[in-house]
Design a protein around this motif. Structure first.
Motif, PDB file in Angstrom:
ATOM      1  N   VAL A 154       0.838  -1.201   0.000  1.00 44.82           N
ATOM      2  CA  VAL A 154       0.000   0.000   0.000  1.00 44.82           C
ATOM      3  C   VAL A 154       0.874   1.252   0.000  1.00 44.82           C
ATOM      4  N   LEU A 155       1.954   1.218   0.762  1.00 41.30           N
ATOM      5  CA  LEU A 155       2.842   2.375   0.823  1.00 41.30           C
ATOM      6  C   LEU A 155       3.542   2.637  -0.502  1.00 41.30           C
ATOM      7  N   VAL A 156       3.616   1.626  -1.374  1.00 38.78           N
ATOM      8  CA  VAL A 156       4.188   1.844  -2.704  1.00 38.78           C
ATOM      9  C   VAL A 156       3.438   2.956  -3.432  1.00 38.78           C
ATOM     10  N   VAL A 157       2.108   3.010  -3.258  1.00 43.79           N
ATOM     11  CA  VAL A 157       1.314   4.061  -3.890  1.00 43.79           C
ATOM     12  C   VAL A 157       1.773   5.438  -3.423  1.00 43.79           C
ATOM     13  N   PHE A 158       2.053   5.576  -2.120  1.00 47.44           N
ATOM     14  CA  PHE A 158       2.397   6.875  -1.552  1.00 47.44           C
ATOM     15  C   PHE A 158       3.884   7.184  -1.671  1.00 47.44           C
ATOM     16  N   PHE A 159       4.737   6.175  -1.590  1.00 48.03           N
ATOM     17  CA  PHE A 159       6.175   6.397  -1.644  1.00 48.03           C
ATOM     18  C   PHE A 159       6.698   6.393  -3.075  1.00 48.03           C
ATOM     19  N   SER A 160       5.960   5.802  -3.998  1.00 50.88           N
ATOM     20  CA  SER A 160       6.437   5.665  -5.365  1.00 50.88           C
ATOM     21  C   SER A 160       5.504   6.330  -6.373  1.00 50.88           C
ATOM     22  N   GLY A 161       4.240   5.913  -6.411  1.00 50.23           N
ATOM     23  CA  GLY A 161       3.328   6.432  -7.424  1.00 50.23           C
ATOM     24  C   GLY A 161       3.092   7.923  -7.315  1.00 50.23           C
ATOM     25  N   LEU A 162       2.679   8.401  -6.144  1.00 50.38           N
ATOM     26  CA  LEU A 162       2.382   9.828  -5.979  1.00 50.38           C
ATOM     27  C   LEU A 162       3.625  10.708  -6.125  1.00 50.38           C
ATOM     28  N   PRO A 163       4.786  10.348  -5.553  1.00 52.58           N
ATOM     29  CA  PRO A 163       5.973  11.187  -5.778  1.00 52.58           C
ATOM     30  C   PRO A 163       6.374  11.294  -7.240  1.00 52.58           C
ATOM     31  N   ILE A 164       6.255  10.204  -7.997  1.00 51.87           N
ATOM     32  CA  ILE A 164       6.619  10.267  -9.412  1.00 51.87           C
ATOM     33  C   ILE A 164       5.647  11.167 -10.168  1.00 51.87           C
ATOM     34  N   LEU A 165       4.360  11.047  -9.883  1.00 51.14           N
ATOM     35  CA  LEU A 165       3.381  11.930 -10.530  1.00 51.14           C
ATOM     36  C   LEU A 165       3.627  13.386 -10.143  1.00 51.14           C
ATOM     37  N   ALA A 166       3.883  13.626  -8.858  1.00 53.84           N
ATOM     38  CA  ALA A 166       4.157  14.996  -8.417  1.00 53.84           C
ATOM     39  C   ALA A 166       5.450  15.517  -9.036  1.00 53.84           C
ATOM     40  N   GLY A 167       6.467  14.666  -9.122  1.00 53.54           N
ATOM     41  CA  GLY A 167       7.722  15.085  -9.734  1.00 53.54           C
ATOM     42  C   GLY A 167       7.562  15.429 -11.194  1.00 53.54           C
ATOM     43  N   LEU A 168       6.763  14.642 -11.922  1.00 54.22           N
ATOM     44  CA  LEU A 168       6.509  14.941 -13.333  1.00 54.22           C
ATOM     45  C   LEU A 168       5.736  16.250 -13.477  1.00 54.22           C
ATOM     46  N   GLY A 216       1.896   7.319   4.789  1.00 51.81           N
ATOM     47  CA  GLY A 216       2.205   7.322   3.365  1.00 51.81           C
ATOM     48  C   GLY A 216       2.389   8.722   2.814  1.00 51.81           C
ATOM     49  N   LEU A 217       1.585   9.676   3.280  1.00 57.22           N
ATOM     50  CA  LEU A 217       1.701  11.047   2.793  1.00 57.22           C
ATOM     51  C   LEU A 217       3.017  11.688   3.237  1.00 57.22           C
ATOM     52  N   VAL A 218       3.543  11.255   4.377  1.00 56.72           N
ATOM     53  CA  VAL A 218       4.874  11.726   4.774  1.00 56.72           C
ATOM     54  C   VAL A 218       5.911  11.254   3.746  1.00 56.72           C
ATOM     55  N   GLY A 219       5.801   9.998   3.327  1.00 60.51           N
ATOM     56  CA  GLY A 219       6.703   9.491   2.299  1.00 60.51           C
ATOM     57  C   GLY A 219       6.549  10.231   0.983  1.00 60.51           C
ATOM     58  N   THR A 220       5.318  10.602   0.631  1.00 63.45           N
ATOM     59  CA  THR A 220       5.091  11.384  -0.584  1.00 63.45           C
ATOM     60  C   THR A 220       5.831  12.713  -0.506  1.00 63.45           C
ATOM     61  N   TRP A 221       5.721  13.374   0.643  1.00 60.92           N
ATOM     62  CA  TRP A 221       6.396  14.659   0.830  1.00 60.92           C
ATOM     63  C   TRP A 221       7.919  14.508   0.755  1.00 60.92           C
ATOM     64  N   VAL A 222       8.450  13.436   1.313  1.00 62.75           N
ATOM     65  CA  VAL A 222       9.899  13.249   1.348  1.00 62.75           C
ATOM     66  C   VAL A 222      10.458  12.974  -0.040  1.00 62.75           C
ATOM     67  N   LEU A 223       9.777  12.161  -0.846  1.00 62.60           N
ATOM     68  CA  LEU A 223      10.349  11.649  -2.091  1.00 62.60           C
ATOM     69  C   LEU A 223       9.960  12.444  -3.334  1.00 62.60           C
ATOM     70  N   SER A 224       8.984  13.332  -3.233  1.00 60.17           N
ATOM     71  CA  SER A 224       8.574  14.092  -4.421  1.00 60.17           C
ATOM     72  C   SER A 224       9.704  14.971  -4.943  1.00 60.17           C
ATOM     73  N   GLY A 225      10.437  15.618  -4.037  1.00 57.43           N
ATOM     74  CA  GLY A 225      11.528  16.480  -4.459  1.00 57.43           C
ATOM     75  C   GLY A 225      12.642  15.711  -5.148  1.00 57.43           C
ATOM     76  N   LEU A 226      12.937  14.508  -4.653  1.00 59.99           N
ATOM     77  CA  LEU A 226      13.962  13.684  -5.285  1.00 59.99           C
ATOM     78  C   LEU A 226      13.561  13.335  -6.711  1.00 59.99           C
ATOM     79  N   CYS A 227      12.310  12.922  -6.901  1.00 56.34           N
ATOM     80  CA  CYS A 227      11.835  12.594  -8.257  1.00 56.34           C
ATOM     81  C   CYS A 227      11.905  13.818  -9.158  1.00 56.34           C
ATOM     82  N   MET A 228      11.517  14.983  -8.640  1.00 58.32           N
ATOM     83  CA  MET A 228      11.556  16.193  -9.437  1.00 58.32           C
ATOM     84  C   MET A 228      12.977  16.501  -9.915  1.00 58.32           C
ATOM     85  N   MET A 229      13.960  16.383  -9.019  1.00 55.43           N
ATOM     86  CA  MET A 229      15.333  16.687  -9.397  1.00 55.43           C
ATOM     87  C   MET A 229      15.867  15.689 -10.419  1.00 55.43           C
ATOM     88  N   LEU A 230      15.487  14.423 -10.301  1.00 59.17           N
ATOM     89  CA  LEU A 230      15.889  13.444 -11.299  1.00 59.17           C
ATOM     90  C   LEU A 230      15.333  13.808 -12.673  1.00 59.17           C
TER      91      LEU A 230
END
Length: 319
Positions: A91-105, A187-201
């Motif tokens: 379930v956390l994959v959605v928040f740690f992976s899916g949402l950060p990648i969408l937010a980064g894009l 999960g939303l904490v993970g989204t906040w943490v990883l969105s910036g990393l995806c954006m920079m990539l």
């Protein structure tokens, strides 16, 4: 004179036998990577093999272990608590992976709207400040992140105070203690943490895109959205694969944020495999079972990373 003759003989033999020359270069390359390989074998491969060996025993970490074969693995798949921890991680994959990648894009599309014909990246006022703001979670230790969000989610924290202030008092709750919302909150904490990393990539990937592709898209009448979908997104395949791999590992092997914010509660609603491995090994004295769960989790991560790598291999060049 003799050395020159010998060197000339070796050179002539290499010229006649390219395979021998390639073999000599390959062995030289192996010598260069040997120190790093020894470190990797010592601190990664051997501990992993030792963990797999321990998973075949019932051992409390102190006394002699008892051989149980695959019983620990059967318990991993049969015990509802152990299965539930893996489901929570998925379930956390959605928040740690899916949402950060969408937010980064999305942030990449807003901050880098293509390249000019001269090759310069489209500029936006305050771009450096945006990058610093979104990368801040990567600089702050995850323990500090967890403590901060535990306060924000508290019964008298900023989130509930804000909801009260805008007339949504009915939505206030102890987010991290709510059986229905605790996992989402973590999960939303993970989204906040990883969105910036995806954006920079993704922003770094935009720099390597040929500006002529953007120019051709504009000549065909493409707008900003169409330009992003047809040009930018297909060219970010490699960066997407890296982001997906990193965030998948963070979701499945996560420990810090869950341990600091909820400790796995309420009940077992936010228990994840990383936290359960820690409990089993250091609190319950079930080192063998913890090792088996760690092996299963590692295999799951390897399979997913392999699938991501296969799907990200270059195919036909997009038209």
């Amino acid at each position: 004179m003799t050395r020159s003759v010998r060197h000339g003989a070796h050179g002539a033999r290499d010229a006649r036998n390219p395979r021998a020359r390639r073999s000599r270069r390959a062995w030289r390359g192996y010598l260069y990577v040997l120190p790093a390989l020894l470190v990797y074998l010592t601190f990664a491969v051997l501990p992993a093999l030792h963990t797999a060996y321990l998973s075949l025993f019932a051992w409390d970490g102190v006394t002699l272990g008892e051989w149980v074969g695959l019983d620990n693995y059967r318990e991993v798949f049969a015990d509802p608590a152990l299965r539930g921890s893996v489901l929570h991680a998925l379930v956390l994959v959605v928040f740690f992976s899916g949402l950060p990648i969408l937010a980064g894009l999305a942030m990449t599309g807003l901050l880098s709207p293509g390249r000019s014909p001269g090759g310069a990246l489209g500029r936006r006022r305050g771009l450096s400040a945006y990058r610093l703001l979104f990368m801040l979670p990567q600089v702050v230790p995850l323990v500090a992140v967890g403590v901060t969000w535990r306060w924000l989610y508290g019964a008298d924290g900023l989130i509930n105070e804000t909801l009260e202030g805008i007339g949504l008092g009915g939505w206030t709750r102890a987010w991290l203690g709510d059986f229905d919302w605790a996992l989402v909150a973590v999960g939303l904490v993970g989204t906040w943490v990883l969105s910036g990393l995806c954006m920079m990539l993704f922003l770094s990937g935009v720099h390597k895109i040929d500006p002529q592709l953007y120019e051709a898209a504009r000549l065909d009448g493409a707008g900003p959205v169409r330009e992003f979908v047809s040009v930018t997104l297909p060219q970010l395949r490699g960066e997407l694969a890296v982001a997906l791999t990193v965030t998948l590992v963070a979701a499945l092997a996560g420990f810090d944020i869950v341990y600091v914010t909820t400790g796995g509660g309420p009940g077992e609603e936010t228990t994840v495999p990383g936290l359960l491995v820690y409990r089993l090994a250091f609190s319950d004295g079930k080192v063998g079972l913890a090792s088996a769960l760690g092996v299963v989790l590692s295999l799951l991560i390897l399979v997913l990373v392999y699938v991501v790598g296969r799907l990200s291999r270059p195919g036909r060049t997009p038209a």
